[in-house]
Design a protein around this motif. Structure first.
Motif, PDB file in Angstrom:
ATOM      1  N   GLU A   1       0.826  -1.213   0.000  1.00 38.80           N
ATOM      2  CA  GLU A   1       0.000   0.000   0.000  1.00 38.80           C
ATOM      3  C   GLU A   1       0.858   1.260   0.000  1.00 38.80           C
ATOM      4  O   GLU A   1       0.508   2.276  -0.613  1.00 38.80           O
ATOM      5  CB  GLU A   1      -0.925  -0.017   1.214  1.00 38.80           C
ATOM      6  CG  GLU A   1      -2.052   0.979   1.127  1.00 38.80           C
ATOM      7  CD  GLU A   1      -3.109   0.737   2.186  1.00 38.80           C
ATOM      8  OE1 GLU A   1      -4.204   1.305   2.052  1.00 38.80           O
ATOM      9  OE2 GLU A   1      -2.844  -0.015   3.137  1.00 38.80           O
ATOM     10  N   LYS A   2       2.024   1.181   0.652  1.00 42.09           N
ATOM     11  CA  LYS A   2       2.901   2.354   0.727  1.00 42.09           C
ATOM     12  C   LYS A   2       3.655   2.606  -0.579  1.00 42.09           C
ATOM     13  O   LYS A   2       4.196   3.696  -0.780  1.00 42.09           O
ATOM     14  CB  LYS A   2       3.905   2.159   1.868  1.00 42.09           C
ATOM     15  CG  LYS A   2       3.247   2.036   3.235  1.00 42.09           C
ATOM     16  CD  LYS A   2       4.268   1.679   4.302  1.00 42.09           C
ATOM     17  CE  LYS A   2       3.593   1.488   5.656  1.00 42.09           C
ATOM     18  NZ  LYS A   2       4.547   1.060   6.707  1.00 42.09           N
ATOM     19  N   GLU A   3       3.701   1.574  -1.456  1.00 39.54           N
ATOM     20  CA  GLU A   3       4.470   1.708  -2.688  1.00 39.54           C
ATOM     21  C   GLU A   3       3.601   2.023  -3.907  1.00 39.54           C
ATOM     22  O   GLU A   3       4.124   2.421  -4.945  1.00 39.54           O
ATOM     23  CB  GLU A   3       5.265   0.412  -2.959  1.00 39.54           C
ATOM     24  CG  GLU A   3       6.227   0.021  -1.850  1.00 39.54           C
ATOM     25  CD  GLU A   3       7.260   1.078  -1.560  1.00 39.54           C
ATOM     26  OE1 GLU A   3       7.688   1.763  -2.511  1.00 39.54           O
ATOM     27  OE2 GLU A   3       7.641   1.247  -0.382  1.00 39.54           O
ATOM     28  N   THR A   4       2.286   1.819  -3.801  1.00 37.26           N
ATOM     29  CA  THR A   4       1.405   2.061  -4.949  1.00 37.26           C
ATOM     30  C   THR A   4       1.025   3.539  -4.995  1.00 37.26           C
ATOM     31  O   THR A   4      -0.030   3.952  -4.517  1.00 37.26           O
ATOM     32  CB  THR A   4       0.149   1.172  -4.861  1.00 37.26           C
ATOM     33  OG1 THR A   4      -0.378   1.241  -3.531  1.00 37.26           O
ATOM     34  CG2 THR A   4       0.483  -0.264  -5.180  1.00 37.26           C
ATOM     35  N   ASP A   5       1.932   4.301  -5.562  1.00 37.57           N
ATOM     36  CA  ASP A   5       1.778   5.755  -5.622  1.00 37.57           C
ATOM     37  C   ASP A   5       1.659   6.256  -7.062  1.00 37.57           C
ATOM     38  O   ASP A   5       1.992   7.399  -7.364  1.00 37.57           O
ATOM     39  CB  ASP A   5       2.966   6.424  -4.940  1.00 37.57           C
ATOM     40  CG  ASP A   5       4.305   5.939  -5.501  1.00 37.57           C
ATOM     41  OD1 ASP A   5       4.302   5.171  -6.489  1.00 37.57           O
ATOM     42  OD2 ASP A   5       5.355   6.312  -4.940  1.00 37.57           O
ATOM     43  N   GLY A   6       1.208   5.376  -7.951  1.00 36.99           N
ATOM     44  CA  GLY A   6       1.079   5.754  -9.350  1.00 36.99           C
ATOM     45  C   GLY A   6       2.125   5.124 -10.246  1.00 36.99           C
ATOM     46  O   GLY A   6       1.963   5.104 -11.472  1.00 36.99           O
ATOM     47  N   ARG A   7       3.191   4.626  -9.657  1.00 38.03           N
ATOM     48  CA  ARG A   7       4.201   3.946 -10.458  1.00 38.03           C
ATOM     49  C   ARG A   7       3.632   2.670 -11.054  1.00 38.03           C
ATOM     50  O   ARG A   7       2.790   2.012 -10.447  1.00 38.03           O
ATOM     51  CB  ARG A   7       5.432   3.614  -9.608  1.00 38.03           C
ATOM     52  CG  ARG A   7       6.279   4.805  -9.253  1.00 38.03           C
ATOM     53  CD  ARG A   7       7.408   4.418  -8.314  1.00 38.03           C
ATOM     54  NE  ARG A   7       6.911   3.999  -7.011  1.00 38.03           N
ATOM     55  CZ  ARG A   7       7.699   3.610  -6.005  1.00 38.03           C
ATOM     56  NH1 ARG A   7       9.006   3.568  -6.186  1.00 38.03           N
ATOM     57  NH2 ARG A   7       7.173   3.265  -4.846  1.00 38.03           N
ATOM     58  N   ARG A   8       4.127   2.299 -12.227  1.00 35.19           N
ATOM     59  CA  ARG A   8       3.681   1.083 -12.888  1.00 35.19           C
ATOM     60  C   ARG A   8       4.691  -0.029 -12.626  1.00 35.19           C
ATOM     61  O   ARG A   8       5.899   0.177 -12.716  1.00 35.19           O
ATOM     62  CB  ARG A   8       3.512   1.314 -14.395  1.00 35.19           C
ATOM     63  CG  ARG A   8       2.353   2.269 -14.713  1.00 35.19           C
ATOM     64  CD  ARG A   8       2.154   2.416 -16.205  1.00 35.19           C
ATOM     65  NE  ARG A   8       3.266   3.119 -16.845  1.00 35.19           N
ATOM     66  CZ  ARG A   8       3.846   2.730 -17.959  1.00 35.19           C
ATOM     67  NH1 ARG A   8       3.446   1.630 -18.567  1.00 35.19           N
ATOM     68  NH2 ARG A   8       4.822   3.445 -18.489  1.00 35.19           N
ATOM     69  N   PHE A   9       4.159  -1.198 -12.301  1.00 35.00           N
ATOM     70  CA  PHE A   9       5.006  -2.327 -11.946  1.00 35.00           C
ATOM     71  C   PHE A   9       4.861  -3.455 -12.956  1.00 35.00           C
ATOM     72  O   PHE A   9       3.769  -3.716 -13.456  1.00 35.00           O
ATOM     73  CB  PHE A   9       4.663  -2.844 -10.548  1.00 35.00           C
ATOM     74  CG  PHE A   9       4.837  -1.820  -9.465  1.00 35.00           C
ATOM     75  CD1 PHE A   9       6.099  -1.467  -9.032  1.00 35.00           C
ATOM     76  CD2 PHE A   9       3.733  -1.173  -8.910  1.00 35.00           C
ATOM     77  CE1 PHE A   9       6.273  -0.509  -8.047  1.00 35.00           C
ATOM     78  CE2 PHE A   9       3.889  -0.219  -7.920  1.00 35.00           C
ATOM     79  CZ  PHE A   9       5.164   0.120  -7.487  1.00 35.00           C
ATOM     80  N   ARG A  10       5.982  -4.118 -13.216  1.00 33.36           N
ATOM     81  CA  ARG A  10       5.983  -5.247 -14.147  1.00 33.36           C
ATOM     82  C   ARG A  10       6.184  -6.577 -13.426  1.00 33.36           C
ATOM     83  O   ARG A  10       6.065  -7.642 -14.030  1.00 33.36           O
ATOM     84  CB  ARG A  10       7.081  -5.068 -15.202  1.00 33.36           C
ATOM     85  CG  ARG A  10       8.491  -4.988 -14.648  1.00 33.36           C
ATOM     86  CD  ARG A  10       9.516  -4.770 -15.758  1.00 33.36           C
ATOM     87  NE  ARG A  10       9.431  -5.811 -16.756  1.00 33.36           N
ATOM     88  CZ  ARG A  10      10.131  -6.940 -16.692  1.00 33.36           C
ATOM     89  NH1 ARG A  10      10.927  -7.178 -15.664  1.00 33.36           N
ATOM     90  NH2 ARG A  10      10.025  -7.824 -17.656  1.00 33.36           N
ATOM     91  N   LEU A  11       6.503  -6.533 -12.142  1.00 28.10           N
ATOM     92  CA  LEU A  11       6.726  -7.758 -11.365  1.00 28.10           C
ATOM     93  C   LEU A  11       6.359  -7.517  -9.923  1.00 28.10           C
ATOM     94  O   LEU A  11       6.584  -6.433  -9.379  1.00 28.10           O
ATOM     95  CB  LEU A  11       8.191  -8.190 -11.477  1.00 28.10           C
ATOM     96  CG  LEU A  11       8.658  -9.396 -10.650  1.00 28.10           C
ATOM     97  CD1 LEU A  11       9.761 -10.155 -11.407  1.00 28.10           C
ATOM     98  CD2 LEU A  11       9.193  -8.978  -9.274  1.00 28.10           C
TER      99      LEU A  11
END
Length: 343
Positions: free
Chosen positions: A269-279
């Motif tokens: 939850e602390k890392e989902t700040d709009g960045r897109r993740f591939r893994l």
């Protein structure tokens, strides 16, 4: 190419037929191969699910054969008994053995002796040296160094002065010298599972059920191997290939998917700040025996009920298969998953 992310492969070849991986099967076969290796020598050092170093020094009298003959019989038996092929690199040290094993894949068998090592290496690119990646290759190229033979003519002290610890390593390896020993595995240090997406994901709501699925896979392995862990680690990789790891130490060791998932979600939850993740991946470390895992939680009144529900689900899965029952979050995610083209 080998190790290309699936979404990149599909971009390059959108009509490719993709066979879904079966990690349980791969792990089972990997363990069988590992046990066969240990029958040849106790000095077996795994470096991946399908690769290992073996030290066959002094085994000639035991097997009544040279190291080359022993390994030839070993890979022949793998093909006949298990149905898989293997490549062998035979050499006096780890560095040369690894190079030899990559020379003639698949079904390769290459030998590099100490006497010919320096000559063999001379015309090879510096990128063949362990630890010399693409960035460092550019640094060496800017200094006019592109082959291992060029390094062989240079003074080790000068290499160390110019390139530090990496210079010292290159000074030894370029001569075919490597004093690292084969260190037998002491057991897993962590249990983890991860997945790479076909398309990048930024939404917490979409990442959450994927994290739950991975947590359940980690939990099943912990339970199967009768171990537990105290530290939960979340792994993410952005669309720019930047790796992110976040860890949380639990009060007590666990092997429950519920506790692994809850710790992972807090970190996610602390890392989902709009960045897109591939893994995304989740793992458990600081491993120990299962007897101390998941005592009664006096602060979380619902923990006991969730534990009993999870154990009941495990019982049903053991009896009727792993798809017999699933958590609501996963079920909802599957129902809302868009259909694949043509399905």
């Amino acid at each position: 190419r080998s190790a290309m992310p699936m979404f990149k492969a599909m971009e390059a070849c959108p009509d490719a037929v993709v066979v879904k991986p079966n990690m349980d099967k791969y792990a089972k076969v990997g363990r069988e191969v590992r046990e066969r290796m240990r029958a040849l020598t106790p000095l077996v050092e795994p470096i991946s699910i399908d690769e290992a170093f073996l030290d066959l020094t002094g085994t000639e009298r035991l097997h009544h054969a040279t190291a080359a003959e022993t390994l030839a019989a070993f890979i022949r038996d793998l093909e006949e008994d298990i149905g898989i092929s293997a490549s062998v690199g035979l050499a006096p040290n780890k560095f040369l053995a690894k190079l030899a094993s990559d020379l003639e894949k698949p079904r390769g068998f290459s030998v590099i002796g100490q006497a010919e090592a320096k000559t063999f290496l001379a015309d090879k690119p510096v990128g063949m040296i362990w630890g010399v990646g693409k960035v460092f290759q550019k640094t060496l190229a800017a200094d006019g160094i592109e082959t291992i033979g060029q390094l062989q003519t240079m003074d080790g002290t000068d290499l160390a002065r110019r390139y530090g610890a990496m210079g010292l390593r290159m000074a030894r390896l370029c001569q075919g010298e490597d004093d690292r020993t084969v260190t037998p595995s002491r057991g897993a240090k962590s249990v983890s599972n991860e997945t790479t997406f076909n398309t990048d994901i930024s939404s917490f709501d979409k990442l959450r059920p994927i994290l739950l699925d991975l947590s359940e896979k980690v939990s099943r392995r912990l339970k199967k191997e009768e171990i537990s862990g105290r530290t939960v680690t979340l792994k993410l990789k952005t669309n720019e290939f930047k790796s992110i790891t976040r860890a949380r130490q639990l009060q007590d060791p666990t092997q429950l998917a519920d506790r692994i998932f809850r710790a992972g979600v807090d970190l996610l939850e602390k890392e989902t700040d709009g960045r897109r993740f591939r893994l995304i991946g989740i793992g458990v470390s600081d491993l120990g025996k299962s007897e101390q895992a998941d005592p009664q939680d006096l602060l979380d009144e619902g923990a006991g009920r969730r534990k009993q529900a999870e154990l009941a689900m495990d019982t049903l899965r053991d009896k009727f298969g792993k798809d017999a029952v699933e958590r609501g979050l996963l079920h909802e995610a599957r129902l809302n998953k868009p259909a694949k083209p043509g399905s």
